[in-house]
Design a protein around this motif. Structure first.
Motif, PDB file in Angstrom:
ATOM      1  N   ASN A 294     -31.785  26.546   3.422  1.00  0.00           N
ATOM      2  CA  ASN A 294     -32.623  25.408   3.041  1.00  0.00           C
ATOM      3  C   ASN A 294     -32.959  25.442   1.545  1.00  0.00           C
ATOM      4  O   ASN A 294     -32.997  24.399   0.884  1.00  0.00           O
ATOM      5  N   LEU A 295     -33.200  26.642   1.027  1.00  0.00           N
ATOM      6  CA  LEU A 295     -33.466  26.781  -0.400  1.00  0.00           C
ATOM      7  C   LEU A 295     -32.224  26.413  -1.210  1.00  0.00           C
ATOM      8  O   LEU A 295     -32.308  25.698  -2.217  1.00  0.00           O
ATOM      9  N   ALA A 296     -31.073  26.883  -0.760  1.00  0.00           N
ATOM     10  CA  ALA A 296     -29.812  26.584  -1.448  1.00  0.00           C
ATOM     11  C   ALA A 296     -29.546  25.078  -1.444  1.00  0.00           C
ATOM     12  O   ALA A 296     -29.131  24.505  -2.467  1.00  0.00           O
ATOM     13  N   LEU A 297     -29.783  24.427  -0.321  1.00  0.00           N
ATOM     14  CA  LEU A 297     -29.600  22.974  -0.228  1.00  0.00           C
ATOM     15  C   LEU A 297     -30.532  22.244  -1.197  1.00  0.00           C
ATOM     16  O   LEU A 297     -30.136  21.283  -1.861  1.00  0.00           O
ATOM     17  N   GLU A 298     -31.782  22.709  -1.282  1.00  0.00           N
ATOM     18  CA  GLU A 298     -32.758  22.081  -2.180  1.00  0.00           C
ATOM     19  C   GLU A 298     -32.308  22.177  -3.637  1.00  0.00           C
ATOM     20  O   GLU A 298     -32.370  21.195  -4.387  1.00  0.00           O
ATOM     21  N   LEU A 299     -31.824  23.349  -4.043  1.00  0.00           N
ATOM     22  CA  LEU A 299     -31.456  23.550  -5.440  1.00  0.00           C
ATOM     23  C   LEU A 299     -30.173  22.797  -5.807  1.00  0.00           C
ATOM     24  O   LEU A 299     -30.080  22.203  -6.883  1.00  0.00           O
ATOM     25  N   VAL A 300     -29.190  22.809  -4.904  1.00  0.00           N
ATOM     26  CA  VAL A 300     -27.957  22.066  -5.193  1.00  0.00           C
ATOM     27  C   VAL A 300     -28.256  20.568  -5.266  1.00  0.00           C
ATOM     28  O   VAL A 300     -27.725  19.856  -6.130  1.00  0.00           O
ATOM     29  N   THR A 301     -29.115  20.083  -4.386  1.00  0.00           N
ATOM     30  CA  THR A 301     -29.502  18.665  -4.409  1.00  0.00           C
ATOM     31  C   THR A 301     -30.171  18.315  -5.733  1.00  0.00           C
ATOM     32  O   THR A 301     -29.933  17.237  -6.300  1.00  0.00           O
ATOM     33  N   ARG A 302     -30.994  19.222  -6.248  1.00  0.00           N
ATOM     34  CA  ARG A 302     -31.699  18.965  -7.506  1.00  0.00           C
ATOM     35  C   ARG A 302     -30.726  18.775  -8.658  1.00  0.00           C
ATOM     36  O   ARG A 302     -30.883  17.873  -9.475  1.00  0.00           O
ATOM     37  N   PHE A 303     -29.717  19.626  -8.723  1.00  0.00           N
ATOM     38  CA  PHE A 303     -28.804  19.586  -9.866  1.00  0.00           C
ATOM     39  C   PHE A 303     -27.616  18.648  -9.641  1.00  0.00           C
ATOM     40  O   PHE A 303     -26.929  18.287 -10.593  1.00  0.00           O
ATOM     41  N   TYR A 304     -27.401  18.236  -8.391  1.00  0.00           N
ATOM     42  CA  TYR A 304     -26.319  17.301  -8.087  1.00  0.00           C
ATOM     43  C   TYR A 304     -26.868  16.186  -7.201  1.00  0.00           C
ATOM     44  O   TYR A 304     -27.520  15.287  -7.689  1.00  0.00           O
ATOM     45  N   ASN A 305     -26.625  16.229  -5.914  1.00  0.00           N
ATOM     46  CA  ASN A 305     -27.193  15.262  -4.987  1.00  0.00           C
ATOM     47  C   ASN A 305     -27.082  15.818  -3.565  1.00  0.00           C
ATOM     48  O   ASN A 305     -26.436  16.845  -3.338  1.00  0.00           O
ATOM     49  N   GLU A 306     -27.703  15.120  -2.628  1.00  0.00           N
ATOM     50  CA  GLU A 306     -27.756  15.602  -1.243  1.00  0.00           C
ATOM     51  C   GLU A 306     -26.375  15.672  -0.610  1.00  0.00           C
ATOM     52  O   GLU A 306     -26.062  16.593   0.155  1.00  0.00           O
ATOM     53  N   GLU A 307     -25.524  14.689  -0.930  1.00  0.00           N
ATOM     54  CA  GLU A 307     -24.179  14.656  -0.344  1.00  0.00           C
ATOM     55  C   GLU A 307     -23.376  15.895  -0.742  1.00  0.00           C
ATOM     56  O   GLU A 307     -22.733  16.536   0.097  1.00  0.00           O
ATOM     57  N   LEU A 308     -23.398  16.240  -2.032  1.00  0.00           N
ATOM     58  CA  LEU A 308     -22.647  17.402  -2.499  1.00  0.00           C
ATOM     59  C   LEU A 308     -23.260  18.705  -1.989  1.00  0.00           C
ATOM     60  O   LEU A 308     -22.550  19.683  -1.766  1.00  0.00           O
ATOM     61  N   ALA A 309     -24.580  18.715  -1.793  1.00  0.00           N
ATOM     62  CA  ALA A 309     -25.230  19.896  -1.240  1.00  0.00           C
ATOM     63  C   ALA A 309     -24.772  20.130   0.202  1.00  0.00           C
ATOM     64  O   ALA A 309     -24.454  21.258   0.601  1.00  0.00           O
ATOM     65  N   THR A 310     -24.717  19.052   0.979  1.00  0.00           N
ATOM     66  CA  THR A 310     -24.259  19.154   2.368  1.00  0.00           C
ATOM     67  C   THR A 310     -22.801  19.596   2.424  1.00  0.00           C
ATOM     68  O   THR A 310     -22.412  20.404   3.276  1.00  0.00           O
ATOM     69  N   LEU A 311     -21.994  19.062   1.497  1.00  0.00           N
ATOM     70  CA  LEU A 311     -20.580  19.446   1.429  1.00  0.00           C
ATOM     71  C   LEU A 311     -20.431  20.925   1.073  1.00  0.00           C
ATOM     72  O   LEU A 311     -19.581  21.628   1.617  1.00  0.00           O
ATOM     73  N   ALA A 312     -21.276  21.404   0.157  1.00  0.00           N
ATOM     74  CA  ALA A 312     -21.237  22.821  -0.240  1.00  0.00           C
ATOM     75  C   ALA A 312     -21.573  23.716   0.952  1.00  0.00           C
ATOM     76  O   ALA A 312     -20.946  24.762   1.158  1.00  0.00           O
ATOM     77  N   LYS A 313     -22.538  23.291   1.749  1.00  0.00           N
ATOM     78  CA  LYS A 313     -22.898  24.063   2.945  1.00  0.00           C
ATOM     79  C   LYS A 313     -21.745  24.089   3.939  1.00  0.00           C
ATOM     80  O   LYS A 313     -21.413  25.141   4.513  1.00  0.00           O
ATOM     81  N   SER A 314     -21.124  22.934   4.146  1.00  0.00           N
ATOM     82  CA  SER A 314     -20.003  22.847   5.081  1.00  0.00           C
ATOM     83  C   SER A 314     -18.848  23.745   4.642  1.00  0.00           C
ATOM     84  O   SER A 314     -18.248  24.454   5.451  1.00  0.00           O
ATOM     85  N   GLU A 315     -18.573  23.733   3.335  1.00  0.00           N
ATOM     86  CA  GLU A 315     -17.498  24.563   2.785  1.00  0.00           C
ATOM     87  C   GLU A 315     -17.809  26.043   2.984  1.00  0.00           C
ATOM     88  O   GLU A 315     -16.958  26.836   3.386  1.00  0.00           O
ATOM     89  N   PHE A 316     -19.056  26.400   2.714  1.00  0.00           N
ATOM     90  CA  PHE A 316     -19.489  27.800   2.881  1.00  0.00           C
ATOM     91  C   PHE A 316     -19.354  28.226   4.342  1.00  0.00           C
ATOM     92  O   PHE A 316     -18.843  29.310   4.642  1.00  0.00           O
ATOM     93  N   ASP A 317     -19.811  27.367   5.243  1.00  0.00           N
ATOM     94  CA  ASP A 317     -19.737  27.693   6.672  1.00  0.00           C
ATOM     95  C   ASP A 317     -18.291  27.857   7.133  1.00  0.00           C
ATOM     96  O   ASP A 317     -17.981  28.734   7.940  1.00  0.00           O
ATOM     97  N   ASN A 318     -17.404  27.013   6.621  1.00  0.00           N
ATOM     98  CA  ASN A 318     -15.985  27.119   6.985  1.00  0.00           C
ATOM     99  C   ASN A 318     -15.392  28.456   6.572  1.00  0.00           C
ATOM    100  O   ASN A 318     -14.696  29.112   7.337  1.00  0.00           O
ATOM    101  N   VAL A 319     -15.694  28.846   5.330  1.00  0.00           N
ATOM    102  CA  VAL A 319     -15.098  30.065   4.790  1.00  0.00           C
ATOM    103  C   VAL A 319     -15.712  31.318   5.397  1.00  0.00           C
ATOM    104  O   VAL A 319     -15.009  32.263   5.759  1.00  0.00           O
ATOM    105  N   PHE A 320     -17.029  31.340   5.537  1.00  0.00           N
ATOM    106  CA  PHE A 320     -17.707  32.574   5.922  1.00  0.00           C
ATOM    107  C   PHE A 320     -17.992  32.688   7.418  1.00  0.00           C
ATOM    108  O   PHE A 320     -18.021  33.774   7.955  1.00  0.00           O
TER     109      PHE A 320
END
Length: 399
Positions: A294-320
């Motif tokens: 949740n903290l990671a999503l908040e910070l990525v959203t701040r510097f980019y946007n919510e869509e890219l934050a959600t995409l970053a989470k999805s990518e992380f979940d896929n890989v890890f």
């Protein structure tokens, strides 16, 4: 409302000098609508900002919400000297072109956090170049050498026989003089800046401008290792212009203990909300990894946007989680066989062949998801997925 504002202003601070003055300024804003000025100086000695810098920026944003007009001071003049704080030797002098390019990058980045309409960007060359020789000599009479040598880093260098240039003695005076010219009500900085921040109060008295700035100091944010301060030179930083997936993954890599430090200093959640999250983790009703996500999503959203934050989470979940490969790997093509270490460097996932050798020896390098130990390996015809650690991937096609 005034009390709540003061609680948010005090949140996470290491030390405040003259809290009474800050209380009066905030109270006057809520009772009469009178704004006040908050100065924060940045010497543009580097091009990019990292999360350590944003600790101050977040506090400036809080002041903006409660009547503060931010004086974002770009130290284009002082950067030519270099802040001696914490340094064991004289800094190298930067050329003006580099300083101005860095300054522009800073301005491009800070408004991801600050409200531009409530921010005044100022350059201290405006008044320091106009000060002239006579003004500079007059400035040096306001402080003596004995007191300057009381400064911890100067004292250590003097006793150990390391050189201290006269320009470094002048640096704190110049930073303090900025507060005279700007007539700042408050100045904020890191705890390592205490000597320089107090110089502003001293010089405002010496030049009799009719006020003494309050001083608010923020703690230095620890880097990903949880020990050393966040720094590019220590490679333990999270840059605010890094790719969303990299910011997200780096936040997920911090320890559970350090996560709370990041919440307090970086999150925009209220202290009450953070206390509830912490309590839920302690009770076992919320997994610490979810709190970190949740903290990671908040910070990525701040510097980019919510869509890219959600995409970053999805990518992380896929890989890890699903052990899948990332969808946007670097790709390189070579016409003939290539040495593994050179391939790693050419693909952009290792900084040097010597570092690649070290990582191979430590078992941190995989080819097609299999660990390798042979640092002399040569990649023949075919396609290969190279991996360093948990986050760096690249595809190599050998013709």
């Amino acid at each position: 409302m005034i009390q709540k504002a003061l609680e948010e202003i005090s949140r996470g601070t290491a030390e405040i000098i003259d809290m009474e003055a800050i209380e009066k300024l905030v109270s006057k804003y809520y009772k009469e609508g009178t704004t006040y000025t908050v100065k924060a100086g940045f010497d543009p000695t580097g091009a990019d900002l990292h999360l350590g810098h944003t600790v101050l920026l977040q506090k400036l944003k809080v002041f903006q919400a409660h009547g503060g007009k931010i004086q974002l001071l770009i130290g284009d003049f002082t950067a030519t000297i270099g802040d001696p704080t914490g340094k064991s030797e004289t800094r190298k002098i930067l050329d003006r072109g580099t300083i101005l390019a860095n300054a522009q990058t800073y301005q491009d980045q800070v408004f991801n956090i600050l409200d531009e309409s409530k921010t005044e960007v100022v350059f201290n060359s405006t008044w320091l170049e106009a000060l002239g020789a006579a003004g500079m000599v007059s400035l040096t009479t306001t402080f003596n050498v004995a007191r300057m040598l009381e400064r911890d880093d100067f004292e250590k260098r003097y006793k150990s026989g390391h050189s201290i240039s006269i320009s470094e003695f002048i640096y704190p005076l110049l930073q303090g003089y900025d507060s005279v010219e700007l007539e700042s009500d408050i100045e904020i900085g890191g705890t390592d800046q205490k000597f320089n921040l107090l110089m502003g109060r001293h010089l405002q008295r010496a030049y009799e401008i009719g006020k003494e700035q309050a001083v608010l100091m923020m703690p230095i944010l620890e880097g990903l290792d949880g020990v050393q301060k966040m720094s590019k030179s220590l490679n333990n930083y999270i840059g605010i212009t890094e790719e969303p997936k990299d910011i997200y993954a780096k936040i997920l890599s911090v320890s559970d203990e350090l996560m709370w430090r990041y919440y307090e200093l970086l999150s925009e959640k209220s202290l009450e909300e953070i206390a509830t999250i912490k309590e839920d983790v302690q009770k076992g009703t919320l997994h610490p990894k979810v709190a970190k996500e949740n903290l990671a999503l908040e910070l990525v959203t701040r510097f980019y946007n919510e869509e890219l934050a959600t995409l970053a989470k999805s990518e992380f979940d896929n890989v890890f989680k699903a052990n899948k490969l990332p969808s946007d790997m670097n790709e390189i093509e070579v016409e003939e066989g290539i040495w593994i270490c050179k391939a790693l460097v050419d693909a952009g996932i290792e900084p040097s062949t010597s570092q690649a050798r070290r990582d191979i020896k430590q078992g941190a390098v995989r080819v097609d998801q299999e660990k390798i130990s042979d640092e002399k390996l040569n990649l023949d015809s075919g396609e290969y997925i190279l991996q360093v650690g948990k986050r760096k991937f690249a595809k190599v096609k050998v013709g």
